[in-house]
Design a protein around this motif. Sequence first.
Motif, PDB file in Angstrom:
ATOM      1  N   ARG A  23       0.812  -1.250   0.011  1.00  0.00           N
ATOM      2  CA  ARG A  23       0.183   0.024  -0.023  1.00  0.00           C
ATOM      3  C   ARG A  23       0.804   1.363  -0.067  1.00  0.00           C
ATOM      4  O   ARG A  23       0.304   2.437   0.307  1.00  0.00           O
ATOM      5  CB  ARG A  23      -0.932  -0.026   1.287  1.00  0.00           C
ATOM      6  CG  ARG A  23      -1.815  -1.130   1.101  1.00  0.00           C
ATOM      7  CD  ARG A  23      -2.839  -1.224   2.613  1.00  0.00           C
ATOM      8  NE  ARG A  23      -3.688  -2.471   2.306  1.00  0.00           N
ATOM      9  CZ  ARG A  23      -5.122  -2.087   2.564  1.00  0.00           C
ATOM     10  NH1 ARG A  23      -5.281  -1.079   2.998  1.00  0.00           N
ATOM     11  NH2 ARG A  23      -5.816  -2.983   2.376  1.00  0.00           N
ATOM     12  N   GLU A 157      -7.264  -2.096   9.196  1.00  0.00           N
ATOM     13  CA  GLU A 157      -8.535  -1.314   9.572  1.00  0.00           C
ATOM     14  C   GLU A 157      -7.972   0.078  10.076  1.00  0.00           C
ATOM     15  O   GLU A 157      -8.623   1.197   9.661  1.00  0.00           O
ATOM     16  CB  GLU A 157      -9.255  -2.190  10.825  1.00  0.00           C
ATOM     17  CG  GLU A 157     -10.565  -1.017  11.263  1.00  0.00           C
ATOM     18  CD  GLU A 157     -11.178  -1.986  12.367  1.00  0.00           C
ATOM     19  OE1 GLU A 157     -11.916  -1.110  13.128  1.00  0.00           O
ATOM     20  OE2 GLU A 157     -10.861  -2.888  12.824  1.00  0.00           O
ATOM     21  N   GLU A 160      -6.958   1.851   6.734  1.00  0.00           N
ATOM     22  CA  GLU A 160      -8.055   2.356   6.057  1.00  0.00           C
ATOM     23  C   GLU A 160      -8.834   3.401   6.472  1.00  0.00           C
ATOM     24  O   GLU A 160      -9.476   4.353   6.050  1.00  0.00           O
ATOM     25  CB  GLU A 160      -8.955   1.052   5.386  1.00  0.00           C
ATOM     26  CG  GLU A 160      -8.252   0.215   4.548  1.00  0.00           C
ATOM     27  CD  GLU A 160      -8.923  -1.066   4.309  1.00  0.00           C
ATOM     28  OE1 GLU A 160     -10.280  -1.244   4.592  1.00  0.00           O
ATOM     29  OE2 GLU A 160      -8.447  -1.752   3.159  1.00  0.00           O
ATOM     30  N   SER A 163      -6.755   6.506   5.998  1.00  0.00           N
ATOM     31  CA  SER A 163      -7.158   6.890   4.611  1.00  0.00           C
ATOM     32  C   SER A 163      -8.581   7.174   4.188  1.00  0.00           C
ATOM     33  O   SER A 163      -8.848   7.497   2.800  1.00  0.00           O
ATOM     34  CB  SER A 163      -6.599   5.754   3.633  1.00  0.00           C
ATOM     35  OG  SER A 163      -5.164   5.482   4.207  1.00  0.00           O
ATOM     36  N   ARG A 165     -11.064   4.927   3.734  1.00  0.00           N
ATOM     37  CA  ARG A 165     -11.415   3.805   2.809  1.00  0.00           C
ATOM     38  C   ARG A 165     -12.143   2.593   3.611  1.00  0.00           C
ATOM     39  O   ARG A 165     -12.436   1.475   3.013  1.00  0.00           O
ATOM     40  CB  ARG A 165     -10.338   3.450   2.001  1.00  0.00           C
ATOM     41  CG  ARG A 165      -9.768   4.287   1.021  1.00  0.00           C
ATOM     42  CD  ARG A 165      -8.750   3.755   0.149  1.00  0.00           C
ATOM     43  NE  ARG A 165      -7.385   3.710   0.856  1.00  0.00           N
ATOM     44  CZ  ARG A 165      -6.933   2.369   1.154  1.00  0.00           C
ATOM     45  NH1 ARG A 165      -7.588   1.076   0.820  1.00  0.00           N
ATOM     46  NH2 ARG A 165      -5.939   2.273   1.682  1.00  0.00           N
ATOM     47  N   TRP A 166     -12.236   2.892   5.077  1.00  0.00           N
ATOM     48  CA  TRP A 166     -12.843   1.872   5.820  1.00  0.00           C
ATOM     49  C   TRP A 166     -14.411   1.670   5.737  1.00  0.00           C
ATOM     50  O   TRP A 166     -14.876   2.624   5.807  1.00  0.00           O
ATOM     51  CB  TRP A 166     -12.559   1.983   7.326  1.00  0.00           C
ATOM     52  CG  TRP A 166     -13.140   1.056   8.088  1.00  0.00           C
ATOM     53  CD1 TRP A 166     -14.404   1.342   8.988  1.00  0.00           C
ATOM     54  CD2 TRP A 166     -12.906  -0.419   8.234  1.00  0.00           C
ATOM     55  NE1 TRP A 166     -14.679   0.062   9.538  1.00  0.00           N
ATOM     56  CE2 TRP A 166     -13.626  -0.861   9.177  1.00  0.00           C
ATOM     57  CE3 TRP A 166     -11.692  -1.163   7.842  1.00  0.00           C
ATOM     58  CZ2 TRP A 166     -13.589  -2.401   9.633  1.00  0.00           C
ATOM     59  CZ3 TRP A 166     -11.754  -2.443   8.217  1.00  0.00           C
ATOM     60  CH2 TRP A 166     -12.591  -2.968   9.003  1.00  0.00           C
TER      61      TRP A 166
END
Length: 215
Positions: A23, A157, A160, A163, A165-166
């Motif tokens: 990532r 988790e 994300e 970011s 995006r979770w």
Amino acid sequence: SYHDFRNTEIIHCKEMALELTRRGYWVIRMGKVAEHRFDTGSEMVIDYANRADKNDFLDIWIMANCRFCVSNGTGLDSITDAFHIPIVDVDYLPLVHIVSYNRSLTVPKKLFWVDSGEMLTMREHLLHSYFSTSEYTSAGIRVQDLDSVEITHAVIEMEERLSGRWNSEESDQELQARFWKRLTETKDYTDLHGVIHPEARCGAVFLRENSRFLL
């Protein structure tokens, strides 16, 4: 040895570290004394704990400037607390001392009754909050580390969430509410906690996959 119930095998963090590199992250394994080297085959994973050029200034600087920290309450992570850096605590014991005052995500080690083989519930976890291996042994409790998949789930988790995006599931909010309700019911809650940071959580995947934990 009195404290070895808190140890975590670094090999269990290999898949998590490699997933972070995929990532785009560089991963730095910190530490003053390390039992094993952290060999992942990736130049983006630096085994700083075993480097000759490590020093106290870098210890502080790296912890104060990282995106987030992965730990299990070893002490150096107090620097991230001071600088308000998010933290993921995996294999964390005792659970009653969970980091509740900062942006955090915690997944405890699993505890099992030796006689029955059943996993301890959260209430039992909090009741048996010991600080020595012998106390867990005397209570008939087996301490089990998280596996590499469980550690990876927790760390990703956090990544994300940071970011944006979770993706939460419908049950997540209810599970978190039940988790914190259990914590506030402990007799030491007022002394150890107080205000709960709105971004302090127990790992969502851990709660989803261990339904008996919140009984």
